[in-house]
Design a protein around this motif. Structure first.
Motif, PDB file in Angstrom:
ATOM      1  N   HIS A  32      90.195 -10.393 -39.314  1.00 20.29           N
ATOM      2  CA  HIS A  32      89.680 -11.563 -40.022  1.00 20.29           C
ATOM      3  C   HIS A  32      88.174 -11.531 -40.251  1.00 20.29           C
ATOM      4  CE1 HIS A  32      87.778 -13.321 -36.404  1.00 20.29           C
ATOM      5  NE2 HIS A  32      88.827 -12.845 -35.752  1.00 20.29           N
ATOM      6  N   ASP A  33      87.756 -12.276 -41.244  1.00 18.92           N
ATOM      7  CA  ASP A  33      86.335 -12.455 -41.512  1.00 18.92           C
ATOM      8  C   ASP A  33      85.782 -13.557 -40.613  1.00 18.92           C
ATOM      9  OD1 ASP A  33      87.511 -14.684 -42.627  1.00 18.92           O
ATOM     10  OD2 ASP A  33      86.348 -14.623 -44.481  1.00 18.92           O
ATOM     11  N   GLY A  34      84.534 -13.975 -40.871  1.00 18.59           N
ATOM     12  CA  GLY A  34      83.912 -14.981 -40.012  1.00 18.59           C
ATOM     13  C   GLY A  34      84.636 -16.305 -39.995  1.00 18.59           C
ATOM     14  N   GLY A  35      85.328 -16.631 -41.086  1.00 21.68           N
ATOM     15  CA  GLY A  35      86.062 -17.888 -41.137  1.00 21.68           C
ATOM     16  C   GLY A  35      87.318 -17.901 -40.292  1.00 21.68           C
ATOM     17  N   GLY A  36      87.754 -16.726 -39.845  1.00 20.82           N
ATOM     18  CA  GLY A  36      88.866 -16.650 -38.904  1.00 20.82           C
ATOM     19  C   GLY A  36      90.240 -16.460 -39.492  1.00 20.82           C
ATOM     20  N   THR A  37      90.386 -16.609 -40.825  1.00 25.88           N
ATOM     21  CA  THR A  37      91.717 -16.517 -41.428  1.00 25.88           C
ATOM     22  C   THR A  37      91.969 -15.134 -42.013  1.00 25.88           C
ATOM     23  OG1 THR A  37      91.140 -17.152 -43.700  1.00 25.88           O
ATOM     24  CG2 THR A  37      91.444 -18.943 -42.102  1.00 25.88           C
ATOM     25  N   THR A  38      93.215 -14.893 -42.376  1.00 28.40           N
ATOM     26  CA  THR A  38      93.591 -13.646 -43.062  1.00 28.40           C
ATOM     27  C   THR A  38      94.123 -13.941 -44.458  1.00 28.40           C
ATOM     28  OG1 THR A  38      95.806 -13.717 -42.068  1.00 28.40           O
ATOM     29  CG2 THR A  38      94.115 -12.445 -40.899  1.00 28.40           C
ATOM     30  N   PHE A  39      93.815 -15.117 -44.975  1.00 30.17           N
ATOM     31  CA  PHE A  39      94.338 -15.524 -46.278  1.00 30.17           C
ATOM     32  C   PHE A  39      94.021 -14.494 -47.358  1.00 30.17           C
ATOM     33  CE2 PHE A  39      93.565 -17.556 -50.399  1.00 30.17           C
ATOM     34  CZ  PHE A  39      94.829 -18.070 -50.661  1.00 30.17           C
ATOM     35  N   SER A  40      92.779 -14.001 -47.377  1.00 27.35           N
ATOM     36  CA  SER A  40      92.370 -13.059 -48.425  1.00 27.35           C
ATOM     37  C   SER A  40      93.214 -11.793 -48.402  1.00 27.35           C
ATOM     38  CB  SER A  40      90.891 -12.708 -48.263  1.00 27.35           C
ATOM     39  OG  SER A  40      90.085 -13.856 -48.427  1.00 27.35           O
ATOM     40  N   TYR A  41      93.592 -11.319 -47.215  1.00 26.46           N
ATOM     41  CA  TYR A  41      94.379 -10.095 -47.118  1.00 26.46           C
ATOM     42  C   TYR A  41      95.794 -10.303 -47.655  1.00 26.46           C
ATOM     43  CZ  TYR A  41      90.578  -9.174 -43.809  1.00 26.46           C
ATOM     44  OH  TYR A  41      89.350  -9.038 -43.213  1.00 26.46           O
ATOM     45  N   HIS A  42      96.302 -11.530 -47.524  1.00 23.77           N
ATOM     46  CA  HIS A  42      97.630 -11.835 -48.056  1.00 23.77           C
ATOM     47  C   HIS A  42      97.619 -11.864 -49.578  1.00 23.77           C
ATOM     48  CE1 HIS A  42      99.971 -12.910 -44.387  1.00 23.77           C
ATOM     49  NE2 HIS A  42      98.762 -13.069 -43.884  1.00 23.77           N
ATOM     50  N   CYS A  43      96.432 -11.958 -50.176  1.00 27.15           N
ATOM     51  CA  CYS A  43      96.317 -11.941 -51.644  1.00 27.15           C
ATOM     52  C   CYS A  43      96.357 -10.527 -52.211  1.00 27.15           C
ATOM     53  CB  CYS A  43      95.013 -12.619 -52.069  1.00 27.15           C
ATOM     54  SG  CYS A  43      94.934 -14.378 -51.694  1.00 27.15           S
ATOM     55  N   LEU A  44      96.167  -9.531 -51.361  1.00 28.48           N
ATOM     56  CA  LEU A  44      96.148  -8.149 -51.824  1.00 28.48           C
ATOM     57  C   LEU A  44      97.519  -7.722 -52.345  1.00 28.48           C
ATOM     58  CD1 LEU A  44      94.107  -6.505 -48.923  1.00 28.48           C
ATOM     59  CD2 LEU A  44      93.314  -6.864 -51.273  1.00 28.48           C
ATOM     60  N   GLU A  45      97.498  -6.759 -53.229  1.00 33.46           N
ATOM     61  CA  GLU A  45      98.737  -6.149 -53.691  1.00 33.46           C
ATOM     62  C   GLU A  45      99.155  -5.076 -52.679  1.00 33.46           C
ATOM     63  OE1 GLU A  45      97.467  -4.700 -57.457  1.00 33.46           O
ATOM     64  OE2 GLU A  45      97.388  -6.688 -58.383  1.00 33.46           O
ATOM     65  N   PRO A  46     100.393  -4.598 -52.706  1.00 31.48           N
ATOM     66  CA  PRO A  46     100.818  -3.538 -51.779  1.00 31.48           C
ATOM     67  C   PRO A  46      99.921  -2.310 -51.890  1.00 31.48           C
ATOM     68  CG  PRO A  46     102.715  -4.493 -52.873  1.00 31.48           C
ATOM     69  CD  PRO A  46     101.504  -5.064 -53.559  1.00 31.48           C
ATOM     70  N   ILE A  47      99.676  -1.654 -50.764  1.00 28.94           N
ATOM     71  CA  ILE A  47      98.802  -0.477 -50.745  1.00 28.94           C
ATOM     72  C   ILE A  47      99.554   0.785 -50.329  1.00 28.94           C
ATOM     73  CG2 ILE A  47      96.709  -1.830 -50.340  1.00 28.94           C
ATOM     74  CD1 ILE A  47      96.894  -0.964 -47.380  1.00 28.94           C
ATOM     75  N   ASN A  48     100.876   0.747 -50.432  1.00 30.66           N
ATOM     76  CA  ASN A  48     101.719   1.922 -50.186  1.00 30.66           C
ATOM     77  C   ASN A  48     101.728   2.342 -48.717  1.00 30.66           C
ATOM     78  OD1 ASN A  48     103.571   3.785 -51.305  1.00 30.66           O
ATOM     79  ND2 ASN A  48     102.043   5.418 -51.142  1.00 30.66           N
ATOM     80  N   ARG A  49     101.417   1.417 -47.834  1.00 25.12           N
ATOM     81  CA  ARG A  49     101.490   1.650 -46.388  1.00 25.12           C
ATOM     82  C   ARG A  49     101.607   0.285 -45.704  1.00 25.12           C
ATOM     83  NH1 ARG A  49      97.967   4.956 -44.258  1.00 25.12           N
ATOM     84  NH2 ARG A  49      97.340   5.858 -46.277  1.00 25.12           N
ATOM     85  N   PRO A  50     102.036   0.258 -44.450  1.00 26.37           N
ATOM     86  CA  PRO A  50     102.088  -1.028 -43.754  1.00 26.37           C
ATOM     87  C   PRO A  50     100.698  -1.662 -43.677  1.00 26.37           C
ATOM     88  CG  PRO A  50     103.353   0.625 -42.555  1.00 26.37           C
ATOM     89  CD  PRO A  50     102.599   1.360 -43.632  1.00 26.37           C
ATOM     90  N   LEU A  51     100.652  -2.955 -43.909  1.00 27.57           N
ATOM     91  CA  LEU A  51      99.398  -3.702 -43.869  1.00 27.57           C
ATOM     92  C   LEU A  51      99.566  -4.910 -42.959  1.00 27.57           C
ATOM     93  CD1 LEU A  51      96.508  -4.227 -44.964  1.00 27.57           C
ATOM     94  CD2 LEU A  51      97.572  -5.550 -46.806  1.00 27.57           C
ATOM     95  N   TYR A  52      98.672  -5.025 -41.991  1.00 32.37           N
ATOM     96  CA  TYR A  52      98.680  -6.145 -41.053  1.00 32.37           C
ATOM     97  C   TYR A  52      97.369  -6.907 -41.156  1.00 32.37           C
ATOM     98  CZ  TYR A  52     102.669  -4.026 -38.565  1.00 32.37           C
ATOM     99  OH  TYR A  52     103.906  -3.506 -38.222  1.00 32.37           O
TER     100      TYR A  52
END
Length: 270
Positions: A32-52
């Motif tokens: 997470h960034d300084g704000g503590g959430t992972t919302f931005s990462y959930h906006c990403l498109e698939p990157i052809n590998r597992p993403l957490y």
């Protein structure tokens, strides 16, 4: 204290390809960034590998950790161990504070006793992670931050909107970074790292703290990088400024550059 919000932390955002892959690709764990959430990462498109994504385990409690960045990193390693009991090769990274936490996590994993070490960090992806200001200026500067964390009751936290919690997490993150001693890679190599660097500067006066090293190619990491084996192997520009990297129209650009960075690190191109 372990937050009840740890139950789905880290969150699996994408599983990665299931067919036609002879050798599984190392998962990318974005902190997470300084704000503590992972919302931005959930906006990403698939990157052809597992993403957490790992959110601040104390996001809903104000985001403060008495032991600062090292305690957070240690706890997140514990969460990873529970989520991936088999261990293995991983990639670490994150936006802003997430890159700093990745660095601390990677060092703790690399220096842990061999019989307890589950994970090998193949590389890191810093997403506009700026070198800490007080270290860049080689002195403790007077930052516009309180000297003590803001303590709120459970009832007060429950009454707060998410935006208010994020702002509180952000303030506490900056306070913890101010007192963080970056790890020294003595006798061991820091994982190869790709730094994604925002092209633009922020316009808001209240947010310029992310641009104190914007004029430098490596966002202030030059000296630390040279002292630790030149572990930053490539700097890649991404569209937008620090706070607009993950805006909707920029998602394809940042997704593709994160994917390429992860592939290069996983394929040991450096």
């Amino acid at each position: 204290m372990v937050s009840s919000y740890d139950l789905e932390n880290p969150a699996l955002i994408y599983e990665g390809p299931r067919k036609g892959v002879t050798q599984p690709l190392a998962p990318l764990i974005l902190v997470h960034d300084g704000g503590g959430t992972t919302f931005s990462y959930h906006c990403l498109e698939p990157i052809n590998r597992p993403l957490y994504g790992i959110q601040n385990a104390r996001l809903h409690e104000g985001g403060w950790w008495e032991g600062g960045i090292p305690q957070m990193a240690n706890h997140y390693i514990t969460l990873l161990s529970k989520s991936m009991p088999g261990g293995g090769d991983i990639l670490l990274g994150g936006w802003s504070l997430g890159g700093l936490l990745s660095l601390e996590m990677a060092h703790q994993l690399a220096t842990a006793p061999s019989h307890t070490r589950k994970f090998r960090v193949l590389g890191m992806v810093f997403i506009d992670s700026v070198y800490p200001r007080h270290l860049a200026e080689e002195r403790m500067v007077a930052l516009p931050l309180p000297s003590e964390p803001t303590v709120k009751t459970l009832e007060e936290m429950e009454a707060m909107k998410l935006k208010e919690k994020v702002d509180l997490n952000m303030m506490h993150a900056r306070m913890m970074v101010r007192h963080w001693d970056l790890p020294k890679w003595e006798g061991i190599a820091a994982p190869p790292t790709i730094l994604l660097r925002a092209k633009e500067r922020v316009e808001s006066e209240s947010q310029v703290f992310v641009d104190h090293n914007r004029e430098e190619l490596m966002l202030g990491w030059e000296k630390y990088n040279a002292e630790h084996g030149n572990f930053i192997k490539e700097v890649v520009e991404v569209e937008g400024h620090h706070f607009s990297i993950f805006e909707f129209d920029r998602i394809p650009d940042v997704t593709e550059k994160i994917r390429l960075a992860a592939d290069a690190l996983d394929w040991r191109e450096f």
